[in-house]
Design a protein around this motif. Structure first.
Motif, short mmCIF file in Angstrom:
data_model
loop_
_atom_site.label_atom_id
_atom_site.label_comp_id
_atom_site.label_asym_id
_atom_site.label_seq_id
_atom_site.Cartn_x
_atom_site.Cartn_y
_atom_site.Cartn_z
N LYS A 1 0.83 -1.21 0.00
CA LYS A 1 0.00 0.00 0.00
C LYS A 1 0.86 1.26 0.00
CE LYS A 1 -1.95 -1.21 3.91
NZ LYS A 1 -1.31 -2.50 4.17
N THR A 2 1.78 1.32 0.96
CA THR A 2 2.63 2.52 1.07
C THR A 2 3.51 2.67 -0.17
OG1 THR A 2 2.60 2.33 3.47
CG2 THR A 2 4.35 3.66 2.51
N THR A 3 4.01 1.57 -0.67
CA THR A 3 4.83 1.62 -1.88
C THR A 3 4.05 2.25 -3.03
OG1 THR A 3 6.01 -0.36 -1.17
CG2 THR A 3 6.18 0.23 -3.50
N PRO B 1 1.75 10.93 5.46
CA PRO B 1 2.51 9.67 5.46
C PRO B 1 2.14 8.80 6.65
CG PRO B 1 3.86 11.43 6.32
CD PRO B 1 2.56 12.06 5.92
N GLN B 2 2.51 7.53 6.54
CA GLN B 2 2.19 6.57 7.59
C GLN B 2 2.97 6.85 8.87
OE1 GLN B 2 2.69 2.58 6.21
NE2 GLN B 2 2.02 1.65 8.10
N GLU B 3 4.25 7.22 8.70
CA GLU B 3 5.09 7.45 9.88
C GLU B 3 4.91 8.88 10.36
OE1 GLU B 3 6.92 4.91 10.97
OE2 GLU B 3 6.50 3.62 9.25
N LEU C 1 -4.12 9.54 2.44
CA LEU C 1 -4.01 9.34 3.89
C LEU C 1 -3.53 7.92 4.13
CD1 LEU C 1 -7.50 10.89 4.36
CD2 LEU C 1 -5.57 11.82 5.59
N ASP C 2 -2.26 7.78 4.49
CA ASP C 2 -1.71 6.45 4.74
C ASP C 2 -1.90 6.14 6.22
OD1 ASP C 2 -0.50 4.05 4.37
OD2 ASP C 2 1.39 4.84 3.59
N GLU C 3 -2.95 5.43 6.53
CA GLU C 3 -3.33 5.10 7.90
C GLU C 3 -3.47 6.33 8.79
OE1 GLU C 3 -1.68 1.67 9.56
OE2 GLU C 3 -1.26 0.81 7.61
N PRO C 4 -4.45 7.17 8.46
CA PRO C 4 -4.60 8.44 9.16
C PRO C 4 -5.05 8.28 10.60
CG PRO C 4 -6.47 8.08 7.73
CD PRO C 4 -5.48 6.99 7.42
MG MG Z 1 2.16 1.12 4.80
#
Ligand code: MG
Ligand code: ATP
Lengths: 253, 309
Positions: free
Chosen positions: B44-46, B84-86, B158-161
């Motif tokens: 997903k993030t990629t 971003p996720q992080e 939104l990567d895992e908001p």
């Molecule tokens: Mg991810």
């Protein structure tokens, strides 16, 4: 050209500098002043003049140059390494900014800091010794070009480094030794012929010589050669950065 | 609806030699909320990072609002905001400074009224002069959203908001996201809270081991794959199923108190009437009955299980 972004990056870097004003300004000014006290007093009492200039005044341009080299590389390398390390680089990579704009922002800020520091140290020095500047324009030109060139070098180091140790490696192993042997504290004419030839292989000799010429009109190598060396160095760094961005090396997975 | 993002045959092999994406094709429609679901490490993030220009694709192309994201990166990236996720933030900066920095980075002139509006929406206004390191995790997450919105993007990733955000704030965030959708912003989100996708998304995509295995309108998906269960609470417990009910595929609970009948919502005949008739003939009486619908989560777990086989 996304000028607004360049300005944002530049302002960001400058505000980081202001936050740590203590380390970033006071410490180089203090250590340079110590050089005056130690070298100026200890050696100056034995060597009163070098090529017609008092020893204290003779070492001023070299000291400023050494400061600029160290600060430019340190500042620029840290500036780009830190966002890579923390991950905040994602924002810059996802923004509509080109490689050139990123370089302008980071390198521009690092070079600006160096020039400001150089001028502060120059003023500080004038309290200790009588500093004369024969060619103010060339003095500023050398100051600026060297600041830019070594900020570019620092930027390359910051892109290449994978850890904080590597970030220190190049300044520690290359720049510090070369700048100490770069003719800040002596004229090349004071060396035996063999060592004089060896010293001429040190690129920093050319930078310091040219810079010193803009003060006292004395130089170890001709000014034209100094200027040429500075420009060549600058272009080489630019080419390396261009290559790095073209391949996305270390910035993009 | 026209596609605002087109991902065409994108593959990614990292320097390590690991292939994280295999020939992904995906269209995102303008104005929709698209939920990208997939287990950890699915890619997903990629995929998001490739669309946003943070990771280079090994193969394939991406166009954003009609612009190729490599050759016309300025136009493509200007349209996108990324959360971003992080939690990657400049810890020593102030909230106000960092949001304005984001806006500047995207080439937008200063607009304090707009930045104030976003900070208020995300309940960060009273923190505007705080240093980022003094914020809680949930506040940092919201700050990342504020930064992503700072340049008024048409598309928001939104990567895992809502990872690490408490229930109340999560609701608040859903409201903000719904509000943006109402403003016409296209939203792509990844989440591990599947009920979140079920609640918000217009369409759902499932990615497994670097390949998109399903893209479907959410309601369609629920209808197609959805199963309903009819649960009967029995008046007196049964030891075994009475003869004559075998044909109905009933499941008797271990304590003998409940009967469960599973049926497909998409089939024309659910078989409920026949079942009730047969129950009466067999003399089975019940005190209560209810139906349960399978959730997106069940559907998702099913898919992942099937892929693993
Ligand atoms: Mg991810
Ligand atoms: N820089 C990298 N180098 C090598 N492999 C990577 C890199 N980044 C990600 N991967 C690998 O690619 C795969 C997909 O990672 P990705 O981060 O896209 O997954 P994800 O779906 O976002 O997972 P999660 O739900 O955990 O966030 C993983 O197996 C991961 O280990």
């Amino acid at each position: 050209m996304n000028i607004v972004a360049v300005r944002a990056l530049f302002a960001f870097e400058m505000s980081r500098w202001r936050r740590t004003l203590m380390q970033s300004v006071i410490s180089p000014v203090l250590s340079t002043s110590l050089y005056f006290v130690v070298f100026g007093a200890a050696i100056g009492s034995r060597i009163s003049e070098v090529e017609g200039v008092s020893y204290g005044a003779f070492i001023v341009p070299g000291l400023i140059m050494m400061l600029i080299l160290a600060q430019s590389t340190a500042n620029a390398s840290f500036g780009i390494y830190f966002p890579r390390f923390t991950g905040t680089i994602y924002e810059i990579l996802s923004a509509p900014v080109s490689a050139l704009e990123i370089v302008l922002g980071y390198v521009g800020a690092a070079a600006t800091k160096s020039v400001i520091l150089g001028l502060i140290v120059l003023v500080t020095a004038s309290f200790f010794v009588e500093v004369r500047i024969a060619h103010p324009f060339w003095m500023l030109a050398f100051l600026l070009l060297t600041s830019i060139a070594f900020s570019l070098l620092g930027f390359i180091v910051g892109l290449w480094a994978e850890g904080f140790e590597k970030l220190q490696l190049i300044p520690l192993l290359i720049i510090t030794p070369l700048s100490f042997l770069g003719g800040t504290f002596y004229s090349l004419n004071m060396l035996p012929p063999f060592w004089k030839t060896v010293t001429l292989l040190n690129p920093i000799v050319y930078l310091i010589s040219g810079f010193r010429w803009s003060f006292y009109e004395i130089s170890d190598v001709s000014v034209g050669v100094s200027l040429l060396m500075t420009l060549v160095f600058l272009l080489v760094c630019l080419a390396v950065i261009w290559l790095i961005f073209k391949t996305g090396y270390r910035l993009k997975a | 609806m026209p596609a605002i993002i087109s991902v065409i045959d994108v593959s990614k092999t990292y320097a390590s030699g690991f292939t994280a994406l295999h020939g992904v094709d995906l269209d995102i429609n303008e104005g929709e909320i698209f939920a990208l679901l997939g287990p950890n490490g699915a890619g997903k993030t990629t995929l998001i990072n490739i669309i946003c220009g943070i990771v280079n694709a090994s193969f394939g192309s991406v166009s954003v609002a009609g612009h190729d994201n490599v050759t016309e990166f300025r136009a493509a990236r200007s349209a996108i905001g990324l959360v971003p996720q992080e939690l990657t933030l400049d810890m020593f900066e102030s909230v106000w400074a960092t949001v304005n920095f984001s806006r500047g980075l995207f080439g937008k002139p200063k607009n304090h009224a707009y930045v104030e509006k976003i900070l208020r929406q995300l309940s960060l206004w009273d923190k505007k002069d705080s240093r980022i390191l003094s914020l809680s995790g949930g506040m940092k997450r919201r700050l990342l959203i504020a930064k992503a919105l700072a340049h008024e993007p048409r598309i928001l990733f939104l990567d895992e908001p809502t990872a690490g955000v408490d229930v109340e704030l999560r609701r608040g965030m859903w409201d903000v996201i719904s509000g943006m959708r109402a403003d016409g912003v296209t939203i792509i989100l990844t989440t591990h809270y599947i009920e979140e996708a079920e609640l918000m998304a217009d369409r759902v995509g499932v990615i497994l081991k670097g390949g998109i295995v399903l893209v479907e309108r959410k309601d369609e998906l629920m209808r197609k794959l959805g199963r309903k269960m009819l649960v009967l609470d029995l008046q007196s417990p049964l030891v075994t199923l009475p003869a004559g009910l075998d044909a109905h595929n009933l499941v008797l609970s271990p304590d003998g108190k409940h009967l469960t009948y599973t049926f497909d919502t998409k089939s024309e005949r659910t078989g409920i009437t026949a079942l009730l008739n047969d129950l009466r003939s067999a003399g089975v009486t019940f005190s209560d009955l209810r139906t349960e619908e399978s959730s997106l989560e069940d559907i998702f777990v099913d898919l992942v299980k099937k892929a693993a086989q």
